[in-house]
Motif scaffolding. Structure first.
Motif, PDB file in Angstrom:
ATOM      1  N   GLY A   1       0.785  -1.229   0.000  1.00 54.62           N
ATOM      2  CA  GLY A   1       0.000   0.000   0.000  1.00 54.62           C
ATOM      3  C   GLY A   1       0.817   1.280   0.000  1.00 54.62           C
ATOM      4  O   GLY A   1       0.251   2.376  -0.082  1.00 54.62           O
ATOM      5  N   HIS A   2       2.142   1.185   0.047  1.00 53.75           N
ATOM      6  CA  HIS A   2       2.993   2.379   0.095  1.00 53.75           C
ATOM      7  C   HIS A   2       2.883   3.170  -1.207  1.00 53.75           C
ATOM      8  O   HIS A   2       3.023   2.617  -2.300  1.00 53.75           O
ATOM      9  CB  HIS A   2       4.448   1.969   0.333  1.00 53.75           C
ATOM     10  N   VAL A   3       2.642   4.482  -1.110  1.00 52.81           N
ATOM     11  CA  VAL A   3       2.529   5.348  -2.292  1.00 52.81           C
ATOM     12  C   VAL A   3       3.916   5.830  -2.698  1.00 52.81           C
ATOM     13  O   VAL A   3       4.642   6.420  -1.883  1.00 52.81           O
ATOM     14  CB  VAL A   3       1.609   6.551  -2.007  1.00 52.81           C
ATOM     15  N   VAL A   4       4.287   5.586  -3.952  1.00 48.00           N
ATOM     16  CA  VAL A   4       5.618   5.940  -4.441  1.00 48.00           C
ATOM     17  C   VAL A   4       5.634   7.367  -4.991  1.00 48.00           C
ATOM     18  O   VAL A   4       4.590   7.962  -5.260  1.00 48.00           O
ATOM     19  CB  VAL A   4       6.088   4.945  -5.525  1.00 48.00           C
ATOM     20  N   ALA A   5       6.836   7.907  -5.155  1.00 47.49           N
ATOM     21  CA  ALA A   5       7.018   9.257  -5.705  1.00 47.49           C
ATOM     22  C   ALA A   5       7.884   9.176  -6.951  1.00 47.49           C
ATOM     23  O   ALA A   5       8.547   8.164  -7.215  1.00 47.49           O
ATOM     24  CB  ALA A   5       7.654  10.178  -4.662  1.00 47.49           C
ATOM     25  N   ASP A   6       7.882  10.259  -7.717  1.00 53.12           N
ATOM     26  CA  ASP A   6       8.648  10.300  -8.963  1.00 53.12           C
ATOM     27  C   ASP A   6      10.128  10.051  -8.697  1.00 53.12           C
ATOM     28  O   ASP A   6      10.718  10.608  -7.771  1.00 53.12           O
ATOM     29  CB  ASP A   6       8.465  11.667  -9.631  1.00 53.12           C
ATOM     30  N   GLU A   7      10.721   9.172  -9.495  1.00 50.36           N
ATOM     31  CA  GLU A   7      12.144   8.803  -9.472  1.00 50.36           C
ATOM     32  C   GLU A   7      12.555   8.028  -8.224  1.00 50.36           C
ATOM     33  O   GLU A   7      13.723   7.978  -7.865  1.00 50.36           O
ATOM     34  CB  GLU A   7      13.031  10.046  -9.660  1.00 50.36           C
ATOM     35  N   ASP A   8      11.576   7.412  -7.550  1.00 48.13           N
ATOM     36  CA  ASP A   8      11.906   6.470  -6.470  1.00 48.13           C
ATOM     37  C   ASP A   8      12.639   5.269  -7.042  1.00 48.13           C
ATOM     38  O   ASP A   8      12.416   4.869  -8.201  1.00 48.13           O
ATOM     39  CB  ASP A   8      10.622   5.971  -5.787  1.00 48.13           C
ATOM     40  N   VAL A   9      13.490   4.674  -6.220  1.00 44.59           N
ATOM     41  CA  VAL A   9      14.125   3.396  -6.546  1.00 44.59           C
ATOM     42  C   VAL A   9      13.474   2.332  -5.675  1.00 44.59           C
ATOM     43  O   VAL A   9      13.356   2.500  -4.459  1.00 44.59           O
ATOM     44  CB  VAL A   9      15.645   3.431  -6.302  1.00 44.59           C
ATOM     45  N   VAL A  10      13.017   1.249  -6.295  1.00 45.10           N
ATOM     46  CA  VAL A  10      12.257   0.219  -5.579  1.00 45.10           C
ATOM     47  C   VAL A  10      12.907  -1.145  -5.785  1.00 45.10           C
ATOM     48  O   VAL A  10      13.243  -1.522  -6.915  1.00 45.10           O
ATOM     49  CB  VAL A  10      10.795   0.168  -6.077  1.00 45.10           C
ATOM     50  N   SER A  11      13.071  -1.854  -4.691  1.00 48.94           N
ATOM     51  CA  SER A  11      13.546  -3.231  -4.757  1.00 48.94           C
ATOM     52  C   SER A  11      12.466  -4.140  -4.158  1.00 48.94           C
ATOM     53  O   SER A  11      12.082  -3.965  -2.996  1.00 48.94           O
ATOM     54  CB  SER A  11      14.854  -3.391  -3.957  1.00 48.94           C
ATOM     55  N   ILE A  12      11.941  -5.053  -4.964  1.00 47.09           N
ATOM     56  CA  ILE A  12      10.867  -5.961  -4.521  1.00 47.09           C
ATOM     57  C   ILE A  12      11.495  -7.239  -3.957  1.00 47.09           C
ATOM     58  O   ILE A  12      12.262  -7.910  -4.647  1.00 47.09           O
ATOM     59  CB  ILE A  12       9.930  -6.314  -5.682  1.00 47.09           C
ATOM     60  N   ILE A  13      11.155  -7.559  -2.719  1.00 45.08           N
ATOM     61  CA  ILE A  13      11.660  -8.778  -2.092  1.00 45.08           C
ATOM     62  C   ILE A  13      10.554  -9.821  -2.158  1.00 45.08           C
ATOM     63  O   ILE A  13       9.446  -9.619  -1.652  1.00 45.08           O
ATOM     64  CB  ILE A  13      12.075  -8.531  -0.631  1.00 45.08           C
ATOM     65  N   SER A  14      10.852 -10.929  -2.772  1.00 42.61           N
ATOM     66  CA  SER A  14       9.841 -11.963  -3.027  1.00 42.61           C
ATOM     67  C   SER A  14      10.208 -13.245  -2.285  1.00 42.61           C
ATOM     68  O   SER A  14      11.382 -13.519  -1.982  1.00 42.61           O
ATOM     69  CB  SER A  14       9.772 -12.222  -4.539  1.00 42.61           C
ATOM     70  N   SER A  15       9.179 -14.061  -2.020  1.00 40.74           N
ATOM     71  CA  SER A  15       9.410 -15.360  -1.383  1.00 40.74           C
ATOM     72  C   SER A  15       9.644 -16.448  -2.423  1.00 40.74           C
ATOM     73  O   SER A  15       9.832 -17.614  -2.076  1.00 40.74           O
ATOM     74  CB  SER A  15       8.200 -15.727  -0.506  1.00 40.74           C
ATOM     75  N   TYR A  16       9.658 -16.060  -3.688  1.00 43.44           N
ATOM     76  CA  TYR A  16       9.813 -17.046  -4.774  1.00 43.44           C
ATOM     77  C   TYR A  16      11.195 -17.663  -4.755  1.00 43.44           C
ATOM     78  O   TYR A  16      12.208 -16.972  -4.585  1.00 43.44           O
ATOM     79  CB  TYR A  16       9.570 -16.366  -6.127  1.00 43.44           C
ATOM     80  N   ARG A  17      11.239 -18.931  -4.939  1.00 46.25           N
ATOM     81  CA  ARG A  17      12.511 -19.663  -5.044  1.00 46.25           C
ATOM     82  C   ARG A  17      12.488 -20.471  -6.322  1.00 46.25           C
ATOM     83  O   ARG A  17      11.577 -21.280  -6.550  1.00 46.25           O
ATOM     84  CB  ARG A  17      12.711 -20.611  -3.841  1.00 46.25           C
ATOM     85  N   ALA A  18      13.488 -20.273  -7.156  1.00 48.38           N
ATOM     86  CA  ALA A  18      13.539 -20.966  -8.473  1.00 48.38           C
ATOM     87  C   ALA A  18      13.802 -22.453  -8.257  1.00 48.38           C
ATOM     88  O   ALA A  18      14.469 -22.859  -7.314  1.00 48.38           O
ATOM     89  CB  ALA A  18      14.649 -20.358  -9.318  1.00 48.38           C
TER      90      ALA A  18
END
Length: 371
Positions: free
Chosen positions: A354-371
């Motif tokens: 739900g976090h609202v992002v701003a212009d030129e933010d850098v985002v790193s998504i942490i996932s529980s996915y394991r290949a």
């Protein structure tokens, strides 16, 4: 189609002749409702009626946003398109050079914005003159309208264009009415005003609903300044489009400095001269601001962010929207995100969907996915 046009003219004539007073308010309200229905029928004929978009108007929407260039013939739309994109729309010193919708792509701020050069609108387009219905239908699919106007012409030009767009349900620089309407299967009408209304009353609302054959519904009018037109727009919501509009006055090199200053001070307005290459970049920047697009950069764990390629999202977007932009299944394995930039309270900040992002933010998504 001719019959519908004739009926529209008859209602418009009757409305013009009817003097507005308390005794005629309800009659005028019903006439406005009938007019809205007929105009919707004129613009969107029944299947099989041969009222499609027409050759050259079925342009697939592409890129991060679409801007429609709208204006009278020979105001400089085609020239402007050729200045900001690699598309060469036909240009000549006579009216109706552009006869179909010409698409181009503007690359700006890491985004690809589709620019649609529509044939010149003439007065009466809402009644189908000069392929006006097809032009307006194409304009309805846009995220923004850039109305190109001739600065050397009278202000009447802008008013006529606004009236044509208004007549077919395009609302410029406005928000939908703050009115709730929910049809029901039974139970009659329940009409509630959150505050004492200034322009409509329960009888007016009841009569309009009955004229539309909506006999069972819940209505909540939240805006005390709501008008009959606002209520009709609520009923006709599927036929209404609320679009941001920027007014671009071309040929400012041919007007006085005082007139130029007056135009430049008007709301939602920019000035330019395509012939002298003046102000064109300012128009592009204002289009970007009006579209309310933002650039978001992604980052893998342990790797520097790639600033050469951005995700383009709308102002007000959340981490969930960013995930959808990357891949629609990413939310299923989402754990949290790390954010660097203006939206972060501290750098980096760990956030949820739900976090609202701003212009030129850098985002790193942490996932529980394991290949």
């Amino acid at each position: 189609m001719v019959n519908i046009t004739e009926k529209i003219k008859e209602i418009e004539t009757e409305m013009a002749r009817t003097q507005k007073n308390k005794a005629t308010e309800y009659h005028l309200g019903l006439l406005k409702g009938k007019l809205a229905r007929l105009r919707a029928q004129l613009l969107e004929p029944a299947p099989g009626a041969g009222g499609g978009g027409g050759q050259g108007f079925d342009v697939s929407k592409s890129g991060d946003a679409r801007i429609a260039l709208v204006g009278f013939p020979s105001v400089g739309k085609s020239t402007f398109l050729s200045k900001i994109t690699k598309t060469k729309s036909e240009i000549a010193a006579y009216s109706f050079t552009t006869l179909t919708a010409i698409p181009g792509v503007l690359e700006y701020g890491g985004a690809e914005i589709q620019i649609l050069d529509l044939p010149g609108i003439i007065e009466g387009a809402a009644e189908g003159k000069g392929r006006g219905r097809q032009v307006i239908s194409a304009a309805k699919t846009s995220d923004m309208i850039l109305m190109v106007l001739d600065a050397t012409k009278k202000a009447e030009q802008r008013r006529l264009l606004e009236a044509e767009l208004e007549a077919v349900g395009i609302r410029l620089n406005r928000e939908p009415p703050n009115i709730y309407l929910k049809p029901k299967k039974a139970g009659g009408m329940k009409i509630t005003f959150q505050s004492p209304p200034k322009n409509i009353d329960e009888k007016m609302v009841f009569n309009i609903l009955r004229d539309y054959k909506i006999l069972n519904c819940d209505v909540l009018v939240r805006d005390e300044n709501a008008t009959v037109d606002d209520f009709i727009d609520t009923i006709m919501a599927p036929h209404r489009k609320y679009i941001k509009c920027l007014y671009a006055y071309n040929k400012v090199d041919a007007i006085s400095l005082q007139h130029l200053r007056e135009l430049a001070r008007e709301p939602h307005t920019v000035v330019m001269s395509c012939e002298l290459d003046l102000g064109i970049q300012d128009v592009v920047e204002r289009c970007w601001q009006t579209l309310q697009l933002m650039r978001i950069y992604t980052k893998r764990q342990g790797v520097d962010p790639d600033f050469s390629e951005a995700l383009i999202v709308r102002t007000g977007s959340t981490i969930e929207d960013v995930c959808d932009q990357i891949h629609r299944t990413l939310k299923e394995t989402f754990k949290y995100a790390m954010v660097w930039g203006a939206s972060a309270k501290h750098v980096p900040q760990r956030v949820g969907l739900g976090h609202v992002v701003a212009d030129e933010d850098v985002v790193s998504i942490i996932s529980s996915y394991r290949a």
